[in-house]
Design a protein around this motif. Sequence first.
Motif, PDB file in Angstrom:
ATOM      1  N   PRO A 158       0.810  -1.227   0.000  1.00 49.94           N
ATOM      2  CA  PRO A 158       0.000   0.000   0.000  1.00 49.94           C
ATOM      3  C   PRO A 158       0.836   1.266   0.000  1.00 49.94           C
ATOM      4  O   PRO A 158       0.398   2.300  -0.506  1.00 49.94           O
ATOM      5  CB  PRO A 158      -0.848  -0.115   1.279  1.00 49.94           C
ATOM      6  CG  PRO A 158      -0.276  -1.231   2.063  1.00 49.94           C
ATOM      7  CD  PRO A 158       0.445  -2.117   1.108  1.00 49.94           C
TER       8      PRO A 158
ATOM      9  N   THR B 193       1.071 -10.106   6.887  1.00 48.91           N
ATOM     10  CA  THR B 193       0.246  -9.065   7.512  1.00 48.91           C
ATOM     11  C   THR B 193       0.353  -9.089   9.032  1.00 48.91           C
ATOM     12  O   THR B 193      -0.241  -8.247   9.707  1.00 48.91           O
ATOM     13  CB  THR B 193      -1.229  -9.219   7.098  1.00 48.91           C
ATOM     14  OG1 THR B 193      -1.697 -10.519   7.498  1.00 48.91           O
ATOM     15  CG2 THR B 193      -1.385  -9.065   5.588  1.00 48.91           C
TER      16      THR B 193
ATOM     17  N   THR C  89      -4.981  -8.708   9.987  1.00 47.30           N
ATOM     18  CA  THR C  89      -6.246  -8.983   9.289  1.00 47.30           C
ATOM     19  C   THR C  89      -7.131  -9.949  10.081  1.00 47.30           C
ATOM     20  O   THR C  89      -8.107 -10.466   9.554  1.00 47.30           O
ATOM     21  CB  THR C  89      -5.965  -9.581   7.900  1.00 47.30           C
ATOM     22  OG1 THR C  89      -5.202 -10.786   8.045  1.00 47.30           O
ATOM     23  CG2 THR C  89      -5.193  -8.600   7.039  1.00 47.30           C
TER      24      THR C  89
ATOM     25  N   TRP D 191      -8.565  -6.655   2.518  1.00 49.32           N
ATOM     26  CA  TRP D 191      -8.616  -5.511   1.609  1.00 49.32           C
ATOM     27  C   TRP D 191      -8.824  -4.211   2.379  1.00 49.32           C
ATOM     28  O   TRP D 191      -8.323  -3.148   1.984  1.00 49.32           O
ATOM     29  CB  TRP D 191      -9.698  -5.695   0.551  1.00 49.32           C
ATOM     30  CG  TRP D 191     -11.114  -5.706   1.047  1.00 49.32           C
ATOM     31  CD1 TRP D 191     -11.829  -6.776   1.490  1.00 49.32           C
ATOM     32  CD2 TRP D 191     -11.993  -4.565   1.165  1.00 49.32           C
ATOM     33  NE1 TRP D 191     -13.096  -6.398   1.869  1.00 49.32           N
ATOM     34  CE2 TRP D 191     -13.230  -5.044   1.675  1.00 49.32           C
ATOM     35  CE3 TRP D 191     -11.862  -3.201   0.873  1.00 49.32           C
ATOM     36  CZ2 TRP D 191     -14.309  -4.211   1.905  1.00 49.32           C
ATOM     37  CZ3 TRP D 191     -12.947  -2.368   1.101  1.00 49.32           C
ATOM     38  CH2 TRP D 191     -14.148  -2.875   1.612  1.00 49.32           C
TER      39      TRP D 191
ATOM     40  N   PHE E 172      -5.499  -3.402   3.917  1.00 51.91           N
ATOM     41  CA  PHE E 172      -4.638  -2.903   2.840  1.00 51.91           C
ATOM     42  C   PHE E 172      -4.919  -1.416   2.586  1.00 51.91           C
ATOM     43  O   PHE E 172      -3.997  -0.608   2.466  1.00 51.91           O
ATOM     44  CB  PHE E 172      -4.876  -3.707   1.565  1.00 51.91           C
ATOM     45  CG  PHE E 172      -4.036  -3.276   0.395  1.00 51.91           C
ATOM     46  CD1 PHE E 172      -2.817  -3.889   0.134  1.00 51.91           C
ATOM     47  CD2 PHE E 172      -4.453  -2.259  -0.451  1.00 51.91           C
ATOM     48  CE1 PHE E 172      -2.026  -3.496  -0.933  1.00 51.91           C
ATOM     49  CE2 PHE E 172      -3.676  -1.850  -1.531  1.00 51.91           C
ATOM     50  CZ  PHE E 172      -2.463  -2.473  -1.768  1.00 51.91           C
ATOM     51  N   LEU E 173      -6.202  -1.077   2.501  1.00 53.04           N
ATOM     52  CA  LEU E 173      -6.566   0.323   2.261  1.00 53.04           C
ATOM     53  C   LEU E 173      -6.095   1.214   3.411  1.00 53.04           C
ATOM     54  O   LEU E 173      -5.582   2.323   3.184  1.00 53.04           O
ATOM     55  CB  LEU E 173      -8.075   0.450   2.072  1.00 53.04           C
ATOM     56  CG  LEU E 173      -8.651  -0.137   0.780  1.00 53.04           C
ATOM     57  CD1 LEU E 173     -10.165  -0.041   0.779  1.00 53.04           C
ATOM     58  CD2 LEU E 173      -8.091   0.583  -0.440  1.00 53.04           C
TER      59      LEU E 173
END
Length: 490
Positions: free
Chosen positions: A78, A222, A226, A232, A235-236
């Motif tokens: 990211p 990660t 998560t 996702w 990630f954002l």
Amino acid sequence: MTLEDNALPTPRAAVGGHQHAADDAQHLEKFGYKQELNRALGLFSSFGVQFTSISVGSVLFTTIIVGFGFFGPASFWPFIIGGALQVFGVGLAVAQLVSAFPLSGGVYQIISRLAPKAQWLAWQGGWWLVIAHTVAVGALAVSMVPFIAGWFGIDDLSAGQVTLWAIGIIVLVTLVNIAGVRAAAVLNNVGVVAEAAIIIMVIVGLVVAHYDRAPASVLFDTAGTTADRPAWIAFLFGMILPAYAISSFDATGNAAEETKNAARNAALGTVLANTAAVIGGAVFFYLLVRAIPNVDAVMASATPVKLILDSTVGTTVTTIFEAVAIVALMACIAMLQLTAVRVIWSQARDRQMPAARWLHKLNGNRIPMNATFVVTLISIMVCCWSSLLTVLSAMTALAWALAYGVVVIVGFNAVIRKRLPEHPFNLKAASPIVFLVAIVWSVVLCALLVWSDWLRVGVGMLVAIGIGFLIYFTIPSADRGNLQREGIHD
């Protein structure tokens, strides 16, 4: 993208610096102002203002923990995507607008001139930039505290102690800025060297040193972030780090009235600095992640970069890296403060501030002393409000995203209608595409930042906007929104 030397009057080779100054002053007069600030910055210093305002290597040194907290070591991805959108979307669009309007005040001036019937919005845009830069000053000061305190053997600081250390750092930098633009320029140039040095030293150190490199799979680790949210979304959220680490895109624009040949140098300086920052930051980030000795230990550390470097290049070398990074961050704070001061000074010059004459006043070194004191006070109040780095970084990024989002929307309308004045830095046919990318990314980024912490970040920003409206409506009604710039200082 072109850089046209004939878009504005430029001095002939045989003409000296006096002709440069005359051309700059004449160009400024076209916008209704006389030359008041001291034009002492060339292209390198203009590049330095932006590069130092970003200080991507030093900022990552102290705030990479924000990215790790959102998406673990995988936050490298990211960072790459968000950084590219920042630099080649918002950054390029703002650079073109700065070239068209090379004025202190940056976003405030651009919106004010392209949307003359929405002066309240132009004022708010300027206010959001003041908030962004003053909060960034507080955030960087807070991020430096664990490192500086560690040099004196002080650990486990309370929130109150962190705040006091941060205030001390802010006051120290303020003393440099009120000493004069040349003193700030010296610190800025030192900061450029220090920032380049920290990036090069860390990259070379991690490439040359012998240690067990983490497998490439660590780039997709990660680290449990998560577990309570979809990947996702995490990630954002990871894109918040590059939004904070690579921004302040109109820093050179706010210093434009102190820059020689500003329509060219301010825009070119910011593009070169932004590009160098995203490339250098990407390599820096990649090598740090590949050097992680233990993911769990790094995720649990308050200073993960220090832990990584201690295990790879040794404690002594890491301490040297820290010292250079702190020098670069001190220069970064100085440039961020300088930018906020120039916005307030520009608004006061247009009588668009309460106590405008007082805020517009310059000292013997032609520095807006009173505006500097106000910005310093706001930064100190921000540190007292919160010493949480994640909150301060998100607030900074949100205020920047709002201000730049509005200016690229207004700028896109001007590009489509061909309403921009002549400007040497011109994206030509690519302009509409770049501005559209900048608009979409700004909207997405604002949503992400509010979503990350709706109470402290979202509501906090609403409170800041509300305070802005209160300040705006304390401006004398005869002056509020009434901009008769020509001859305003006669």
